[in-house]
Design an enzyme around this catalytic site. Structure first.
Site, PDB file in Angstrom:
ATOM      1  N   TRP A 156       0.909  -1.322  -0.075  1.00 55.81           N
ATOM      2  CA  TRP A 156      -0.121  -0.121   0.103  1.00 55.81           C
ATOM      3  C   TRP A 156       0.820   1.164   0.064  1.00 55.81           C
ATOM      4  O   TRP A 156       2.194   1.050   0.185  1.00 55.81           O
ATOM      5  CB  TRP A 156      -1.049  -0.129   1.264  1.00 55.81           C
ATOM      6  CG  TRP A 156      -2.194   0.909   0.919  1.00 55.81           C
ATOM      7  CD1 TRP A 156      -2.554   2.011   1.453  1.00 55.81           C
ATOM      8  CD2 TRP A 156      -3.253   0.322   0.074  1.00 55.81           C
ATOM      9  NE1 TRP A 156      -3.683   2.524   0.986  1.00 55.81           N
ATOM     10  CE2 TRP A 156      -4.171   1.475   0.163  1.00 55.81           C
ATOM     11  CE3 TRP A 156      -3.425  -0.575  -0.811  1.00 55.81           C
ATOM     12  CZ2 TRP A 156      -5.342   1.394  -0.755  1.00 55.81           C
ATOM     13  CZ3 TRP A 156      -4.644  -0.787  -1.647  1.00 55.81           C
ATOM     14  CH2 TRP A 156      -5.498   0.183  -1.413  1.00 55.81           C
ATOM     15  N   ASP A 212      -0.024  11.174  -0.551  1.00 54.44           N
ATOM     16  CA  ASP A 212      -1.148  12.213  -0.530  1.00 54.44           C
ATOM     17  C   ASP A 212      -2.438  11.430   0.010  1.00 54.44           C
ATOM     18  O   ASP A 212      -2.593  10.111   0.002  1.00 54.44           O
ATOM     19  CB  ASP A 212      -1.417  12.878  -1.731  1.00 54.44           C
ATOM     20  CG  ASP A 212      -1.714  12.023  -3.117  1.00 54.44           C
ATOM     21  OD1 ASP A 212      -1.412  10.779  -3.067  1.00 54.44           O
ATOM     22  OD2 ASP A 212      -2.556  12.487  -3.850  1.00 54.44           O
ATOM     23  N   GLU A 215      -3.570   8.809  -2.127  1.00 56.91           N
ATOM     24  CA  GLU A 215      -2.909   7.393  -1.946  1.00 56.91           C
ATOM     25  C   GLU A 215      -1.949   7.137  -3.251  1.00 56.91           C
ATOM     26  O   GLU A 215      -1.581   5.889  -3.479  1.00 56.91           O
ATOM     27  CB  GLU A 215      -3.946   6.288  -1.607  1.00 56.91           C
ATOM     28  CG  GLU A 215      -4.762   6.462  -0.499  1.00 56.91           C
ATOM     29  CD  GLU A 215      -5.339   5.122  -0.054  1.00 56.91           C
ATOM     30  OE1 GLU A 215      -6.046   4.361  -0.779  1.00 56.91           O
ATOM     31  OE2 GLU A 215      -5.159   4.810   1.057  1.00 56.91           O
ATOM     32  N   GLU A 216      -1.520   8.035  -4.003  1.00 59.59           N
ATOM     33  CA  GLU A 216      -0.716   7.917  -5.096  1.00 59.59           C
ATOM     34  C   GLU A 216       0.659   8.531  -5.266  1.00 59.59           C
ATOM     35  O   GLU A 216       1.782   8.029  -5.718  1.00 59.59           O
ATOM     36  CB  GLU A 216      -1.253   8.320  -6.252  1.00 59.59           C
ATOM     37  CG  GLU A 216      -2.993   7.592  -6.463  1.00 59.59           C
ATOM     38  CD  GLU A 216      -3.542   8.172  -7.484  1.00 59.59           C
ATOM     39  OE1 GLU A 216      -3.628   9.259  -7.998  1.00 59.59           O
ATOM     40  OE2 GLU A 216      -4.711   7.314  -8.028  1.00 59.59           O
ATOM     41  N   GLU A 440     -18.689   6.202  -5.437  1.00 53.84           N
ATOM     42  CA  GLU A 440     -17.578   7.021  -5.429  1.00 53.84           C
ATOM     43  C   GLU A 440     -17.485   8.175  -6.533  1.00 53.84           C
ATOM     44  O   GLU A 440     -17.204   9.092  -6.406  1.00 53.84           O
ATOM     45  CB  GLU A 440     -16.229   6.241  -5.564  1.00 53.84           C
ATOM     46  CG  GLU A 440     -15.025   6.870  -5.351  1.00 53.84           C
ATOM     47  CD  GLU A 440     -13.913   5.753  -5.311  1.00 53.84           C
ATOM     48  OE1 GLU A 440     -13.626   5.352  -6.288  1.00 53.84           O
ATOM     49  OE2 GLU A 440     -13.306   5.854  -4.140  1.00 53.84           O
TER      50      GLU A 440
END
Ligand SMILES: *[C@@H]1O[C@H](CO)[C@@H](O)[C@H](O)[C@H]1NC(C)=O
Ligand SMILES: *[C@@H]1O[C@H](CO)[C@@H](O)[C@H](O)[C@H]1NC(C)=O
Length: 638
Positions: A156, A212, A215-216, A440
């Site tokens: 992750w 960030d 998550e990238e 989403e």
């Protein structure tokens, strides 16, 4: 349902939104129609959003069976995509919304949820995970966990440093309610220990890169830095109200605020959302709009250092970010350059083919509603050269200046911004499932809902946007105290950090029946508060150690904050003030008052070899200095 065609129409009419033109009657009629449509959408969508949001919270939520009490499941979806996890960030934002609603209006069912959340997070903080454990705080930077509060061991984006400050902010909202209702000792003994760990993390790791909120990107994220600053400011003040102190909060907050200004691009007038990280993005990202709405403080006016929703910087940035989505989504085609559009995360997004999101489109509306609230309460609206293009896109005749309700510009400006904000909500209405269900994302080409169904954050984003539209502001967090005074002189930012002390929060039982009550004894009106006994002391170590190029110095000692005698876990000193004549290495560490500490310095070579200094262990008992909960030790290599 609101017909999409009238959104298109709206864009066209806003261009000419100036009183007195022949078109005017038609414009007012159409924005009145839009307003009514948004009113009825909100009326239906509000109870539905509450219901679906609570469904996603364990263990009793209708869609969260199997999740532990107080755990927010990101989405009930277990595959394609699998969102059956709990994220520290999402949960904190969702509970911030719940706690704000609870503070507005007491509700015992919500209180149970909030207490369960506090207890679940106390446990979660001590769960060791691939980011680390609690002893040095590293484990707090883990982004997501299993819904039964065990670690997630898969690959992750780690760490994500916005979780701890956001959680501290949410919990501080409840701690303040407890204080205001006479439950000081519950705030001190149950909630504060959890908050304190998160504040320690924020003060210790803020100046290191992380992933960030999407998550990238590995780097420094505006959203994270802004949340960190707010948590530290709020933490310093709450600590005082609780009769304790957070010396690291007050010491670090100004540095974080200083660094936050670095994200501003003064040539193009927007926030570059990720810096210190290698990525080929243009920087326009809903990251910055979310930063603004979650930093909203109704007492801070249109202050731009903290990026208040009505600040000229935040408005210029709003336009830049929204504009970046105009040409890239098919569903935004044909909408005039000043109409509301579907908003995504950032234009280079490829996740699910890169689509608009509900929560980012709602955030675009929420920022404007927050701005409207401030303009209305302060009875003035100021247009600066920086915000002029934003206003001119809505009211072409707008010019710089300050307008009060007596000026003919005031009401048309407010109406134009409100109509524009409503049009973002109308997009969400037209793109939601017909029953109001919010996943989403929605498809960039067809507008159809897609990706994770019933995203908890989408419902929360709807509810906070609707609250702002109704004029319900979140409580102040003390942003006004920042005005001017806190920035280090000359804009010289320092990256110093404070090593923290972390303690497992073990008191997780709330006394029964904590119904609204009267505040406990309040501090008297003496301007200088009585000095509180220091629980923590911010100790600055200054060691004179002559080193060679490539060598570093670490402080190692018997307590966890000093690495428990393990050099690799010790505190790295900073050579920022090092000169040949005065070879000083420095570090600040928070230590518990009264604690007996033993330590030594080590030099770590370029080859990672560790060299210990000679002599016996250095030792002292932690005590506050004369000036407050701080003290300094001067040492020389022995
Ligand atoms: C709403 O509609 C969607 C799409 O048809 C469906 O998947 C979902 O289960 C519905 N939700 C509720 C609460 O009825
Ligand atoms: C640390 O802070 C300094 C001073 O503001 C800044 O120049 C640097 O980019 C920051 N680095 C990170 C990773 O936050």
């Amino acid at each position: 349902m609101h017909a999409f065609s009238s959104i298109l129409l709206l864009g066209a009419v806003v261009v000419q939104y100036v009183l007195g033109r022949p078109e005017d009657a038609r414009i007012r009629r159409e924005s009145a129609i839009l307003k009514r449509s948004v009113d009825s959408f909100i009326e239906k969508q509000t109870p539905f959003s509450w219901q679906r949001l609570l469904c996603n919270i364990g263990s009793t939520g209708c869609a969260a069976s199997g999740a532990a009490p107080g755990v927010v499941v990101a989405s009930p979806s277990k595959r394609d995509p699998d969102y059956w996890y709990t994220w520290t960030r999402d949960s904190a934002l969702v509970f911030k919304g719940i706690i704000d609603a609870f503070v507005e209006k007491y509700d015992p069912a919500l209180q149970t949820q909030i207490q369960n959340y506090v207890i679940s997070q106390a446990k979660l903080q001590s769960v060791s995970n691939p980011s680390g454990g609690l002893s040095n705080g590293l484990g707090l930077g883990e982004a997501k966990y299993m819904v039964d509060l065990t670690q997630f061991t898969g690959a992750w984006g780690r760490p994500q440093r916005d979780g701890p400050p956001l959680r501290a902010i949410a919990l501080m909202g409840y701690a303040k309610w407890l204080l205001d209702n006479g439950y000081t000792s519950t705030a001190q003994t149950v909630v504060w220990p959890v908050i304190k760990n998160d504040l320690s993390y924020s003060a210790q790791y803020w100046n290191q890169t992380g992933f960030d909120l999407w998550e990238e990107v590995q780097g420094s994220s505006f959203f994270t830095i802004v949340a960190t600053h707010r948590a530290l400011v709020e933490g310093a003040a709450l600590a005082r109200s609780l009769g304790t102190s957070c010396p690291a909060c007050s010491s670090i907050a100004p540095q974080v605020l200083c660094f936050a200004q670095r994200f501003w691009n003064p040539n193009q007038n927007y926030v570059v959302s990720n810096i210190n990280g290698g990525n080929g993005r243009n920087g326009r990202d809903a990251n910055s709009i979310l930063a603004s709405i979650h930093n909203f403080d109704p007492s801070a006016g249109c202050e731009s250092l903290t990026f208040q929703p009505c600040s000229d910087r935040a408005l210029a940035n709003h336009k830049a970010v929204v504009d970046s989505f105009r040409s890239i989504y098919t569903i935004n085609n044909g909408i005039p350059s000043n109409g509301a559009v579907a908003v995504g995360r950032y234009s280079e997004d490829v996740y699910y083919n890169g689509n608009p999101w509900y929560l980012t489109t709602l955030a675009a509306a929420e920022q404007l509603y927050g701005a409207l609230q401030t303009w209305t309460t302060q009875s003035s609206i100021t247009i600066t050269p920086l915000s002029l293009p934003f206003f001119q896109s809505l009211v072409p005749s707008a010019t710089t200046g300050t307008y009060t309700p007596s000026s003919p510009q005031f009401t048309p400006l407010l109406n134009a911004v409100r109509t524009y904000a409503d049009a973002f909500l109308a997009i969400v209405e037209s793109r939601a499932h017909p029953n109001g269900s919010l996943p989403e994302q929605f498809d960039r080409n067809t507008g159809r809902p897609l990706a994770a169904p019933d995203l908890t954050w989408s419902y929360s984003a709807f509810l906070t946007a609707a609250a702002r539209r109704a004029g319900r502001a979140p409580p102040t967090w003390g942003a006004a105290s920042v005005l001017g005074t806190q920035l280090p002189a000359g804009g010289q930012c320092s990256g110093h950090a404070v090593a923290g002390t972390y303690t497992r929060a073990t008191n997780t039982v709330f006394p029964p029946s904590q119904t609204p009550g009267t505040p406990g004894p309040q501090p008297t009106g003496i301007p200088e508060p009585e000095p509180q006994p220091c629980v923590d002391v911010l100790v600055t170590f200054e060691a004179r150690v002559t080193t060679l190029w490539g060598e570093s110095v670490r402080l190692v000692g018997n307590v966890p904050a000093l690495g428990g005698w393990r050099p690799e876990a010790g505190v790295l000193l900073d050579a920022g003030g090092y000169t040949a004549g005065n070879p000083v290495w420095k570090a600040a560490v928070v230590l518990a008052a009264g604690e007996r500490v033993e330590y030594k310095y080590v030099v770590v070579g370029a080859d990672s070899k560790v060299r210990w200094e000679g002599g016996g262990n250095r030792g002292f008992t932690v005590e506050a200095g004369l000036g407050g909960c701080e003290s300094t030790r001067g040492d020389s290599w022995q």
